[in-house]
Design an enzyme around this catalytic site. Structure first.
Site, PDB file in Angstrom:
ATOM      1  N   SER A   1      34.232  49.154  46.868  1.00  0.00           N
ATOM      2  CA  SER A   1      35.631  49.435  47.188  1.00  0.00           C
ATOM      3  C   SER A   1      36.237  50.468  46.236  1.00  0.00           C
ATOM      4  O   SER A   1      37.282  51.042  46.547  1.00  0.00           O
ATOM      5  CB  SER A   1      36.451  48.142  47.158  1.00  0.00           C
ATOM      6  OG  SER A   1      36.569  47.664  45.839  1.00  0.00           O
TER       7      SER A   1
ATOM      8  N   LYS B   1      40.457  46.766  41.113  1.00  0.00           N
ATOM      9  CA  LYS B   1      41.240  47.711  41.936  1.00  0.00           C
ATOM     10  C   LYS B   1      42.139  48.528  41.018  1.00  0.00           C
ATOM     11  O   LYS B   1      42.306  48.204  39.846  1.00  0.00           O
ATOM     12  CB  LYS B   1      42.132  46.943  42.937  1.00  0.00           C
ATOM     13  CG  LYS B   1      41.380  46.104  43.979  1.00  0.00           C
ATOM     14  CD  LYS B   1      40.749  46.940  45.059  1.00  0.00           C
ATOM     15  CE  LYS B   1      39.995  46.087  46.072  1.00  0.00           C
ATOM     16  NZ  LYS B   1      38.829  45.391  45.471  1.00  0.00           N
TER      17      LYS B   1
END
Lengths: 197, 197
Positions: free
Chosen positions: B115, B152
């Site tokens: 990701s 993230k």
DNA sequence: CAGATTACTGGATATAATTACAGCTGTATA
DNA sequence: TATACAGCTGTAATTATATCCAGTAATCTG
């Protein structure tokens, strides 16, 4: 004035001892390991290593042996025509565990530019490089093309050799062995990046 | 049964000595550094550290002190609800130079998934994480959202908080503080990748 | 409140370790 | 052909170091 074979064995044992025990060996331990009957044999090897600036001896201190220039050398910009591992290219040294990379890393090379961005290699990353003159198809290599050092993925198809970037903004380099000299300096075995925010 | 303040000072000096001299200190050196008049004070602190499994003492050997569990712990999959640094999460330890990353790395976390691909963070990379409960806008963080640990980029705009992946195949996570609990576990300060071809 | 733990002083000793001295054999260097 | 250097043996002295013993005092623990 380089190191002799026997001196290299002594140095290797010091490194081994440091790794396995957490501290340097005594003269007696060196002698035992290499089969000397006298600790003085170890002493003279240590003195020779001091003279060759490979280790330092701390007088009077038990196990007072310090290995100089341990850790992987960090190579910055490489001057044209000079060997990568020349002393003048070494920015500093980093203590990184042997065996973190396989095959083992011989030096760390600082990346310039983003031509390998899509392989997850960014500008200013440190590449762990295993110093070998041969590479297989598909490996990411440190190559020297006409004295210019670059990092690219090696493509070898029949008699064609290409150095391919992994970033659509850059063009693949088709190597013409009649006009250019390609030297493989090593294969990339790892990456270290410091984000330092 | 944790370590006392004084014992921590002894341990710190051992580490310091290892770093600066290349070998562990003697009892007398520890005593001198901490102001003890008797080397026996150092000896008993060392014994206490042995009992607490922080160091090992090699009987009879000069400077025979080994620091256990040195190096950065490598954290694999994190079980839900358990602290990241729990002993059971530690796959192994890696000897990496302190000061390679800034601020300093407290542990290495293995990445799962891609990701963050466009930030140059790939599946199975090791992230060097600085363990702090606060992060600024724009930093890459290790966060825990309802017991799920993810990596993230943190976006903080007015009262909105988002965790954004860097890969168009993944969707940003809008954090709703009324329904979800967001805990910042640390900020990413570096990356180590082993290519091992 | 007895017993354990922490945190030391002070003295003593056995042994671990460095290091000096004397000497030997080869091989390479000027 | 003298001189240096590599690579050892062997002995011995000095000092560096670990480690035992006997205390003192404060704090914590069940």
């Amino acid at each position: 004035m380089s190191i002799t074979q026997r001196q290299a064995q002594v140095l290797a044992f010091i490194r081994e001892s440091l790794e396995a025990q957490g501290y340097p060996p005594t003269r007696a331990e060196i002698a035992r390991h290499l089969g000397f009957r006298s600790p003085n044999a170890a002493e003279s090897h240590l003195r020779a290593l001091v003279k060759k600036r490979v280790i330092e001896l701390l007088p009077g201190a038990a196990r007072g042996i310090r290995v100089r220039g341990s850790g992987l050398p960090v190579i910055g910009r490489v001057a044209a025509g000079r060997p990568i591992l020349a002393e003048s290219h070494i920015e500093r040294r980093l203590q990184v565990e042997e065996g973190l990379f396989r095959p083992k890393a011989d030096y760390l090379l600082r990346v310039q530019g983003s031509s390998m961005r899509d392989a997850g290699i960014l500008d200013r990353d440190l590449l762990a490089v295993h110093h070998v003159p041969l590479a297989r198809h598909g490996q990411i290599v440190v190559a020297r093309l006409d004295d210019e050092v670059t990092v690219k993925r090696l493509y070898r198809r029949q008699d064609r050799v290409e150095l391919r970037p992994e970033n659509p903004e850059f063009d693949p380099i088709k190597v013409d062995p009649r006009r250019q000299t390609l030297v493989i300096e090593g294969i990339v075995v790892g990456i270290i990046r410091s984000l330092s925010l």
